[in-house]
Design a protein around this motif. Structure first.
Motif: not given
Lengths: 344, 375
Positions: B92-93, B152-154, B158-159, B258-259
């Motif tokens: 995320i960061t 959910a974080g990944r 990606q979002l 790269d998410g």
């Protein structure tokens, strides 16, 4: 304790008017999380019907596809249910599935071993892996989390040792097994889906009607008490991880049938899907409480999210992850509310 | 005289072998030495273009993100928790920072880069606050509370990147993960600063003691007046912040976000580093130094596998073997069974080297769980 209080609340809810005590009684009912998940599934399905009726969402086959597309996950989640009910955790599920696809594909394609021989071998390897992990957990008192983490590394590593590239399976027997369908009148089920349902039924019987199942619940509820009661706690714990390893290997075989290839990166992170399905199905992560039918609904909900996103078309696949996370969060909070209620 | 001299060295030797860093450092040194027959100039460090190069430098350089994440994880584990979400926080960061920088007209503008990094780190802190809130205030098992962001974080990452790998071209940002300063990789300075601050805060102030106290028994700590809830939230925020900095480093090194793959499996490596470093997963004791050594062991293992020419894909099998061996050695029961006859005669011999030993009374997660629920 909870077993004795199981029936009175539901009787209350039929006779007594809405009141605070009724709310707390409903919250204390162990079946609540399963009912919530089942209701959620229905609500999502009905929403889907409303939105995508014109695109064929109402076809019975769409519903049956949930079982066909998620049979392997159901089997893996059933194995995870045993472990979580006993108060443990198994992180090696995804790796064992990946390894089984590799193992099967390599033996069938590269070594020419008939698939009917490979199946028992793969199952034995998975079960033995689970047994070893259970043995270490039980005999050396190392946390399940870290032992199964080592299992995760080990099996994923073994996948890569077999081959770095994916192996497609062109074997005729495998293809015919993969394409076999059982007609149900309104639609069909694949072999994988039927095996998954058989596994579910067997797990239901074992967990709720056998002595072994009682022991799993007892150990998960309170290991010290179970030990003091004289339950063969060690053997049960090892057996639970063996069951999980067996289920993972079986899930791997179903996944191989579903995808007809072996790949070292297959099923990466699927242990989390399995754990999420178990949690969404209402099984307490601390162990000792839950139903294997809840796991079925957990898997169906996760599967339905995927097919709703497919029908929506414009939504991207990462929404699956976000939706799973949100659901997971909601169900964990429900569980928390229930356990807090039980204590006071 | 001779006897006193020998007992003197013997006791000194025993004190050395029973130091909590002895075994991790011994493993690290052994691993480093394994490389020498294969790469004779393994320990040599040379100067090229004003930068220091050498195997040792690259081990620290490539191990930097892992050290950061593992240091944060150490404090979480010291409170009896675990944080599975660090990999997702890394993603995320990196995603937020890179997507902000890529939107800039001038990607080299310092203000924009700093703002982007700030945004990324704030997001990491928010994740940490959320984890801490679930664990401390809602009393949810840490492994499952942090599973939420892990799953959910990944998706969120990606979002943010819209499912793409965002590449950027920003010189100032490149410095954090791939740049040099005073002849050394800049990331080494970042890691050194974070480790120094952590050690200072936990060992020069009472904070470390409070963390250990909460890990030992959260309820008892609360009763003696420690705000255990606040301490718990704090360690999760700190852990997420460390993961955030690691995320900046990884995305800066590759100049891309790269998410899907950034920080993949780093949580497992970090937990492994903490365990190798001698911190018990049951909480109540920790060693930041041990964790740093543990992370270096993992990185050295990876490098060694490359240098001795073993196919890289066996990397994971080696790691599994290391986990098992380290855990077995830490298990009092295993040592009693295997070395029972030898160590049995020396009182205290089994307890000294391993932090896992005093935790004998708490043997199962089932026992540990109610402890975590109380807050």
């Amino acid at each position: 304790m909870t077993a004795t209080t199981k029936t009175p609340p539901s009787q209350d809810s039929r006779t007594a008017p809405m009141s605070a005590s009724k709310v707390s009684a409903v919250l204390a009912d162990r079946r609540l999380p399963v009912l919530v998940t089942a209701t959620l599934f229905l609500a999502m399905y009905i929403t889907g019907l409303g939105r995508y009726q014109n695109y064929g969402f109402g076809e019975p086959q769409v519903f049956l596809n949930l079982f066909i597309d998620n049979g392997y996950l159901l089997v893996a989640a059933v194995g995870a249910t045993f472990v979580i009910l006993s108060g443990g955790i198994d992180l090696s599920v995804g790796s064992v599935i990946g390894f089984t696809t590799m193992f099967t594909a390599w033996l069938v394609e590269r070594q020419g071993v008939p698939i009917l021989l490979v199946i028992p071998m793969a199952l034995a390897v998975g079960a033995f892996g689970g047994f070893l992990m259970g043995y270490v957990i039980q005999n050396f008192e190392i946390q399940p989390f870290i032992v199964t983490l080592a299992g995760l590394f080990l099996f994923r590593g073994l996948c890569l040792v077999i081959s770095k590239e994916s192996i497609a399976i062109g074997d005729a027997t495998v293809s015919s097994m993969a394409q076999a369908q059982a007609q149900l009148g309104v639609g069909f089920l694949s072999v994988g889906a039927i095996i998954a349902l058989v596994v579910l039924a067997a797990a239901f019987y074992i967990l709720h009607y056998s002595r072994f199942g009682r022991r799993v619940y007892a150990i998960g509820g309170n290991e010290q008490s179970a030990l003091l009661m004289g339950l063969p706690q060690g053997g049960t714990k090892i057996a639970v991880y063996t069951v999980s390893g067996f289920c993972s290997a079986l899930a791997g075989l179903l996944f191989t049938l579903y995808i007809q290839s072996g790949d070292p990166l297959h099923a990466t992170g699927m242990e989390l899907d399995a754990i999420a399905a178990v949690v969404i199905g209402g099984t307490l992560l601390t162990g000792g409480s839950g139903y294997v039918l809840g796991t079925l609904f957990g898997v169906l909900v996760l599967g339905l999210i995927k097919s709703l996103i497919q029908f929506e078309g414009t939504l991207s696949s990462w929404w699956t992850k976000i939706a799973t996370g949100v659901l997971l969060c909601a169900f964990i909070l429900i569980q928390r509310a229930m356990t807090a209620r039980k204590k006071t | 005289m001779a006897t006193t001299a020998t007992t003197g060295t013997a006791s000194r030797w025993r004190a050395l072998t029973h130091h909590h860093l002895f075994w991790p450092v011994a493993v690290l040194v052994a691993l480093l030495l394994v490389n020498v027959p294969f790469t004779p100039d393994f320990f040599s460090i040379r100067m090229t273009d004003g930068h220091l190069y050498g195997s040792l430098v690259s081990i620290v350089l490539f191990g930097s993100p892992l050290i950061l994440v593992a240091v944060g994880m150490t404090l979480v584990i010291a409170t009896g928790g675990i944080d599975l979400s660090v990999g997702a926080v890394v993603a995320i960061t990196g995603a937020l920072t890179c997507s902000y920088i890529s939107d800039q007209a001038d990607q080299n503008a310092l203000a924009g880069v700093f703002l982007a990094m700030g945004i990324g780190l704030v997001a990491a802190v928010v994740c940490g606050l959320w984890n801490g809130f679930l664990v401390a205030r809602m009393g949810i098992q840490p492994i499952i509370a942090t599973l939420i962001i892990m799953v959910a974080g990944r998706g969120v990452a990606q979002l943010i990147t819209d499912g793409q790998i965002i590449t950027i071209n920003s010189e100032p940002y490149k410095l954090i993960g791939g740049g040099y300063w005073l002849t050394l990789p800049f990331s080494i300075f970042v890691v050194a600063a974070v480790v120094a601050i952590t050690v200072a805060l936990t060992r020069r102030t009472a904070l470390g003691l409070l963390v250990e106290s909460v890990g030992g028994n959260a309820e008892a700590s609360r009763l003696v007046g420690i705000r255990s809830m606040r301490i718990k939230i704090m360690v999760y925020v700190f852990c997420a912040l460390c993961a955030g900095i690691a995320g900046l480093m990884i995305s800066s090194n590759t100049s891309a976000a790269d998410g899907n793959n950034a920080g993949l499996w780093i949580e497992l490596d970090a937990i492994l580093a903490v365990v190798i470093g001698g911190t018990s997963l049951l909480g109540g004791r920790f060693s930041v130094g041990g964790t740093v050594v543990g992370a270096l062991v993992i990185q050295t293992l990876t490098t060694t596998i490359y240098t001795i020419g073993v196919p890289t894909q066996t990397n994971l099998v080696f790691k599994a073997a290391v986990v098992i061996v380290v855990c077995l050695l830490q298990s009092p029961k295993f040592r009693a069974k295997v070395f029972g006859a030898r160590f049995g005669s020396k009182p205290g011999a089994t307890g000294g080297t391993s932090p896992a030993a005093p935790a004998k009374t708490v043997t199962t997660p089932a026992d540990a769980a109610p402890k975590m629920e109380v807050s």
